[in-house]
Structure formats: structure tokens, C-alpha cells
Design a protein around this motif. Sequence first.
Motif, PDB file in Angstrom:
ATOM      1  N   ALA A  48      37.812  43.263  32.898  1.00 39.38           N
ATOM      2  CA  ALA A  48      37.743  44.628  33.436  1.00 39.38           C
ATOM      3  C   ALA A  48      36.639  44.740  34.480  1.00 39.38           C
ATOM      4  CB  ALA A  48      37.504  45.622  32.302  1.00 39.38           C
ATOM      5  N   GLY A  49      35.505  44.068  34.221  1.00 41.07           N
ATOM      6  CA  GLY A  49      34.395  44.102  35.173  1.00 41.07           C
ATOM      7  C   GLY A  49      34.731  43.420  36.475  1.00 41.07           C
ATOM      8  N   ALA A  50      35.643  42.436  36.389  1.00 38.74           N
ATOM      9  CA  ALA A  50      36.054  41.725  37.603  1.00 38.74           C
ATOM     10  C   ALA A  50      37.208  42.418  38.310  1.00 38.74           C
ATOM     11  CB  ALA A  50      36.452  40.291  37.248  1.00 38.74           C
ATOM     12  N   GLY A  51      37.604  43.589  37.769  1.00 40.65           N
ATOM     13  CA  GLY A  51      38.677  44.340  38.399  1.00 40.65           C
ATOM     14  C   GLY A  51      40.050  43.903  37.940  1.00 40.65           C
ATOM     15  N   SER A  52      40.104  43.162  36.840  1.00 42.56           N
ATOM     16  CA  SER A  52      41.389  42.681  36.333  1.00 42.56           C
ATOM     17  C   SER A  52      41.851  43.546  35.185  1.00 42.56           C
ATOM     18  CB  SER A  52      41.248  41.226  35.858  1.00 42.56           C
ATOM     19  OG  SER A  52      42.417  40.824  35.183  1.00 42.56           O
ATOM     20  N   SER A  53      43.118  43.843  35.128  1.00 36.94           N
ATOM     21  CA  SER A  53      43.682  44.628  34.034  1.00 36.94           C
ATOM     22  C   SER A  53      44.502  43.760  33.094  1.00 36.94           C
ATOM     23  CB  SER A  53      44.584  45.753  34.582  1.00 36.94           C
ATOM     24  OG  SER A  53      45.625  45.190  35.342  1.00 36.94           O
ATOM     25  N   SER A  54      44.381  42.433  33.286  1.00 37.14           N
ATOM     26  CA  SER A  54      45.143  41.528  32.421  1.00 37.14           C
ATOM     27  C   SER A  54      44.550  41.501  31.033  1.00 37.14           C
ATOM     28  CB  SER A  54      45.133  40.123  33.011  1.00 37.14           C
ATOM     29  OG  SER A  54      43.800  39.649  33.083  1.00 37.14           O
ATOM     30  N   SER A  55      45.382  41.225  30.078  1.00 34.33           N
ATOM     31  CA  SER A  55      44.938  41.199  28.693  1.00 34.33           C
ATOM     32  C   SER A  55      44.413  39.825  28.342  1.00 34.33           C
ATOM     33  CB  SER A  55      46.096  41.562  27.746  1.00 34.33           C
ATOM     34  OG  SER A  55      47.109  40.593  27.860  1.00 34.33           O
ATOM     35  N   SER A  56      43.691  39.788  27.234  1.00 38.99           N
ATOM     36  CA  SER A  56      43.175  38.523  26.727  1.00 38.99           C
ATOM     37  C   SER A  56      43.255  38.521  25.227  1.00 38.99           C
ATOM     38  CB  SER A  56      41.716  38.352  27.158  1.00 38.99           C
ATOM     39  OG  SER A  56      41.168  37.182  26.619  1.00 38.99           O
ATOM     40  N   GLY A  57      43.767  37.473  24.634  1.00 39.88           N
ATOM     41  CA  GLY A  57      43.934  37.416  23.182  1.00 39.88           C
ATOM     42  C   GLY A  57      42.621  37.228  22.485  1.00 39.88           C
TER      43      GLY A  57
END
Length: 433
Positions: free
Chosen positions: A138-147
Motif C-alpha cells: 500500500a505504501g508503494a502505491g500497490s493495491s495487490s493483495s498478499s497472503g
Amino acid sequence: WRAREKRGAPCGSAGVMAQIGNGSSEQVQRACAYLDTTLAGRTLPQNVKDKCAKLRTLCEQRLWHQLSLLLEECVGDAGFQRIPGLLVDMYTNFVLPFALRLNALKLAQIAVKVSQQHAQPQQAIEFLEGTKALLNDAGAGSSSSSGAGASKGVEDEEEGSPQKEEVDTEPTLFLKMSIGQLFLQSGSTDKASDLMDLGIKMLDRMEDVDPTVTASVYSLSSQYHKVHRNFDEFYKSSLLYLAYVTTEDLPADFRLALAVDISLAALLGEGVFNFGELLLHPIVQSLVGTEYEWLHALLKCFNKGDMQAYDMVCDRYSSALNRQPEMVKKADALRNKITLLCLVEYLFSLPPDSRSVPLDEIAARAKLGSREAAEAVIIQAMARGMVKGMINQVSGVVAVTWVQPRVLTHDQVQGLATRLEGWAQKVKEIEIM
């Protein structure tokens, strides 16, 4: 030296986290629907149901700040914690859909509380590693999920090349320190040590750090040194930890345990000769009126260098002292320590024009058998940098030029004020003459 309590609440598996969201209409609806299902499908205590209903209302109204405060209250509520897996389930299905709307540090603190429902430290570590990865994305501007199961260990962090901006953030630091505590609980002291060192370095690079984050760094440091029975470092780290927390907000049982540990560390630490700072801290008041009140009495004896009071306390509480193996083991070292403090306190109390002291007088005051023994104690104090001066063996006198400054208690400050008043009176008399 009290044994460290282990965390072990029953809970569900670590599982895989859902996608982190920013509170869109669809995500809010999904979060609210989860609470509806939870309230309808589980038998919950009434206070838990009431708070879940408030959570749903705040989420529906998108009052993110109020929602984060209530979430913080819920994860600390014993009613929620007693229900196996509830907090982990709520975090995954209710909190994550709007997590980006919350303060990142608040989210990290909530995640740490939630992780306490995991029965095994490794499950909690994977959960927090997943949270850290989500916050970094999120801090890097990514909205991808992480397990949550796709953990990134300490070794991976050292071998990889994370951006400085991602590492030096308060939430990341807070989560790293919490993971370090879990490593310590699971016996992985090397990994805990790596995170502790990393945390101290990160803290040095950061500015205006939230007190809870700073406290987490010193909490890990103190617990690490406690495990390794390093009394001096534990004492220093614990005092720093206490500087960033409110004593009254600590749980009563934890407050008492910490008061016992830090008092024992002060007494047993080879390099601890200043007890004023600890005695002035409200944490030691937790000892009064308990079975450990003898520790408070000992601290006062050492602070004053009062040999007579020390012997009386040892006689009065002999059974309690004998139940402390380290105190019994280091009985001679403790005697030597209070002898040094007796010397320092006596020299400190002398007026400036009476700093040439007979060795026989020191021997009598410190309950030493001979002038030679008094001379040996003075040499030891000089070697430790506690006093400066010169010993005249021919005349049997020590001329003291400097005494190590110390943190004074209220009674000692009052005594110093009386001495200053006497000095001021002498100055006036000289002016009149």
C-alpha cells in the motif's frame, strides 16, 4: 528473575488474507454483510453483539476514525478475545476491505492484537508478516493483495533490497518488533536479535516517532536481555521502555511483574549504582503491599547506602530472599555493592571543607574490619569512576575531590537544599566580616 509467560490462546489457522481495500461501496457492503452473517450465525455475548452492531453502523457511515477507535477497543476486549478465531476472522473479512482508509499505525496495532489469538507463535508470525507485506504494498502505491502465509523472514529481508521508504515507517517498525517478540517466545533468539538490532537502527534514523513504536523497540530489547539474563542491559532497556508508556495504562499483573524484574535487575546488575531514577518512577509503587515489598525496601537501602537498614531488611525478609536463586548466588556481590554506595553516599554528604576523611571512619561507617579494607573499597570506587581523590597511606586519610553525580530522590533533594541554605548563610557571614 521471573519466568516469562507464554502466549497460547486457542484460535483458527493463519489462513490467507483477503485483498486489502480502500472502502469502496462494494467493499463496505461486503464488510457489513459479513457482520450481519456473524451476528446471525454465532452465539455471542451481548456486549460483543452490541459492539459489532456499532462497528457495522460506523462502517456503513464511513466514519473511519471513529471506526478505528472502536476496532482498537474491540481487539482489546476480553469478550472478543475469548471467542476462538473471531478476531482473526473479523480482521480478514471486515477490516481489510477498508484497511487503506485507516491510519496505517492503527492498523498495525490492531493486527498485533489480533495475532494474539493464534495458538502458535509461527502462525502469528506469518499473520503479521502478511500484514507488513500488505502495508508495504500500500505504501508503494500497490493495491495487490498478499497472503498471510507467504511470509518474508528475516533472512529474506537481509538478502533482498527493500526500499528505504518502505522499511523506515512506524507501522513497519512496530510490526517488526512484534514479530521479534514472537521469535523470542518460540526460542528463535538469533532472529529476535537481528530484528532488535534492526529496530534500534531504524529508530535512530527516524524522527518524531510515535511513543508506542519507540516503546515496542525497547520492549523487545528488554525481553531479549531478560532471556539472556543480562541484568544491566535489561535494566537500561526497561527504563527506556517505561519512559514511553503510561504506567497506569499497563495491566496490573504485567505492572507488578515488570516492577519485580526491573528491581531485581537493578540490584543484580554489576554496573547499576544509581537507584534514584527507579525509585522516582511510579512502577516501583506496584511492589508496596505485595509479597515483593522487600524489593522496594532493598532499593531504598541501596539508594541511601544504608548498611544497617540493609542488614535489618535481610534478616526480616530472609525467607523471601532465599527463594531468589540469583540473590543468594550473588550475596557477596550485593554486599560489596552496598558498601560502595555507602561510601559514595557518605562522601557526598560531607561539606566541601571536610573532604579529607580518615580511613578508620570510613571503615566504621561501612562495617569494614580494618583500614586496609576501607582503602580497598575506595580504590574500587575510584576504578569504577564513582569518586576521585588521593589516599594518604601514611596519615590514613583520603582527600576526596569529586563524587559521581546521581539522580536524587525527594528526601535527598531536601537534604541538599538544607546544605545549600547553610552554605548561603556562611557566605552572608563572610560578607559581613
